[in-house]
Write a protein that holds these residues in place. Structure first.
Motif, PDB file in Angstrom:
ATOM      1  N   ASP A  95       0.813  -1.223   0.000  1.00 47.09           N
ATOM      2  CA  ASP A  95       0.000   0.000   0.000  1.00 47.09           C
ATOM      3  C   ASP A  95       0.846   1.273   0.000  1.00 47.09           C
ATOM      4  N   PRO A  96       1.718   1.437  -1.001  1.00 49.40           N
ATOM      5  CA  PRO A  96       2.505   2.675  -1.049  1.00 49.40           C
ATOM      6  C   PRO A  96       1.628   3.852  -1.442  1.00 49.40           C
ATOM      7  N   GLN A  97       2.071   5.033  -1.073  1.00 51.81           N
ATOM      8  CA  GLN A  97       1.395   6.267  -1.469  1.00 51.81           C
ATOM      9  C   GLN A  97       2.153   6.868  -2.639  1.00 51.81           C
ATOM     10  N   LEU A  98       1.467   7.625  -3.448  1.00 53.18           N
ATOM     11  CA  LEU A  98       2.100   8.274  -4.585  1.00 53.18           C
ATOM     12  C   LEU A  98       3.067   9.335  -4.080  1.00 53.18           C
ATOM     13  N   ALA A  99       4.295   9.286  -4.561  1.00 53.17           N
ATOM     14  CA  ALA A  99       5.315  10.265  -4.187  1.00 53.17           C
ATOM     15  C   ALA A  99       5.909  10.828  -5.467  1.00 53.17           C
ATOM     16  N   ALA A 100       5.178  11.723  -6.098  1.00 55.32           N
ATOM     17  CA  ALA A 100       5.610  12.297  -7.365  1.00 55.32           C
ATOM     18  C   ALA A 100       6.041  13.744  -7.152  1.00 55.32           C
ATOM     19  N   PRO A 101       6.890  14.248  -8.032  1.00 50.89           N
ATOM     20  CA  PRO A 101       7.256  15.658  -7.919  1.00 50.89           C
ATOM     21  C   PRO A 101       6.057  16.554  -8.184  1.00 50.89           C
ATOM     22  N   ALA A 102       6.158  17.788  -7.760  1.00 49.00           N
ATOM     23  CA  ALA A 102       5.070  18.741  -7.951  1.00 49.00           C
ATOM     24  C   ALA A 102       4.766  18.901  -9.435  1.00 49.00           C
ATOM     25  N   ALA A 103       3.486  18.982  -9.787  1.00 52.58           N
ATOM     26  CA  ALA A 103       3.083  19.099 -11.181  1.00 52.58           C
ATOM     27  C   ALA A 103       3.363  20.487 -11.734  1.00 52.58           C
ATOM     28  N   VAL A 104       3.314  21.506 -10.881  1.00 53.80           N
ATOM     29  CA  VAL A 104       3.548  22.883 -11.309  1.00 53.80           C
ATOM     30  C   VAL A 104       4.877  23.330 -10.713  1.00 53.80           C
ATOM     31  N   PRO A 105       5.783  23.863 -11.545  1.00 59.82           N
ATOM     32  CA  PRO A 105       7.050  24.307 -10.984  1.00 59.82           C
ATOM     33  C   PRO A 105       6.848  25.446  -9.987  1.00 59.82           C
ATOM     34  N   ARG A 106       7.591  25.386  -8.936  1.00 54.60           N
ATOM     35  CA  ARG A 106       7.495  26.429  -7.918  1.00 54.60           C
ATOM     36  C   ARG A 106       8.297  27.641  -8.355  1.00 54.60           C
ATOM     37  N   THR A 107       7.900  28.810  -7.864  1.00 56.18           N
ATOM     38  CA  THR A 107       8.666  30.009  -8.166  1.00 56.18           C
ATOM     39  C   THR A 107       9.922  29.978  -7.314  1.00 56.18           C
ATOM     40  N   PRO A 108      11.081  30.250  -7.909  1.00 55.65           N
ATOM     41  CA  PRO A 108      12.314  30.174  -7.133  1.00 55.65           C
ATOM     42  C   PRO A 108      12.353  31.250  -6.054  1.00 55.65           C
TER      43      PRO A 108
END
Length: 138
Positions: A95-108
């Motif tokens: 039962d792993p949880q989804l661990a994906a990178p953010a879909a929208v790039p963050r502002t630096p």
């Protein structure tokens, strides 16, 4: 006097149930179509990058992480380990949880210690190496 047989007085030689009723018998293991047309077990990576076999306790949990179009087979945990071992995969994640990178790039965010880029002085013709200054005054 009559002896009363209770559940705790069961004969120790009698085999009990193989697994308790609350433990799932098998895992729902994601598969993909292989090059020869058969099904292949899909492996994943942990957040640290280690390959792992994955299994889910219900189809709903599998679909919540991998989507409703994901194919699966039902395997017991020892069978999943047996399939993964020759490939060097020794971890099974249930039962792993989804661990994906953010879909929208963050502002630096600028770090307070970051150096600012300073533009160099305007120079004369290429190769001159001399800074031209415009004289001020009449």
């Amino acid at each position: 006097m009559m002896d009363i047989l209770t559940v705790d007085d069961a004969d120790p030689a009698e085999p009990g149930p193989a697994t308790p009723p609350h433990v799932p018998v098998g895992l729902y293991v994601p598969v993909r179509l292989g090059s020869a047309g058969g099904q292949q077990v899909r492996f994943s990576r942990t957040p640290l990058g280690v390959r792992t076999a994955v299994g889910f306790t219900s189809p709903e949990r599998l679909y919540a992480v991998l989507g409703p179009g994901q194919s699966w087979i039902r395997l017991a945990e020892p069978a999943l380990r047996s399939l993964a071992a020759p490939l060097g995969v020794t971890t099974v994640t249930v039962d792993p949880q989804l661990a994906a990178p953010a879909a929208v790039p963050r502002t630096p965010v600028e770090h307070p210690c970051a150096r600012r880029l300073v533009r160099p002085a305007v120079r004369g013709p290429a190769g001159a190496g001399v800074v031209r200054r415009v004289p001020s005054g009449p």
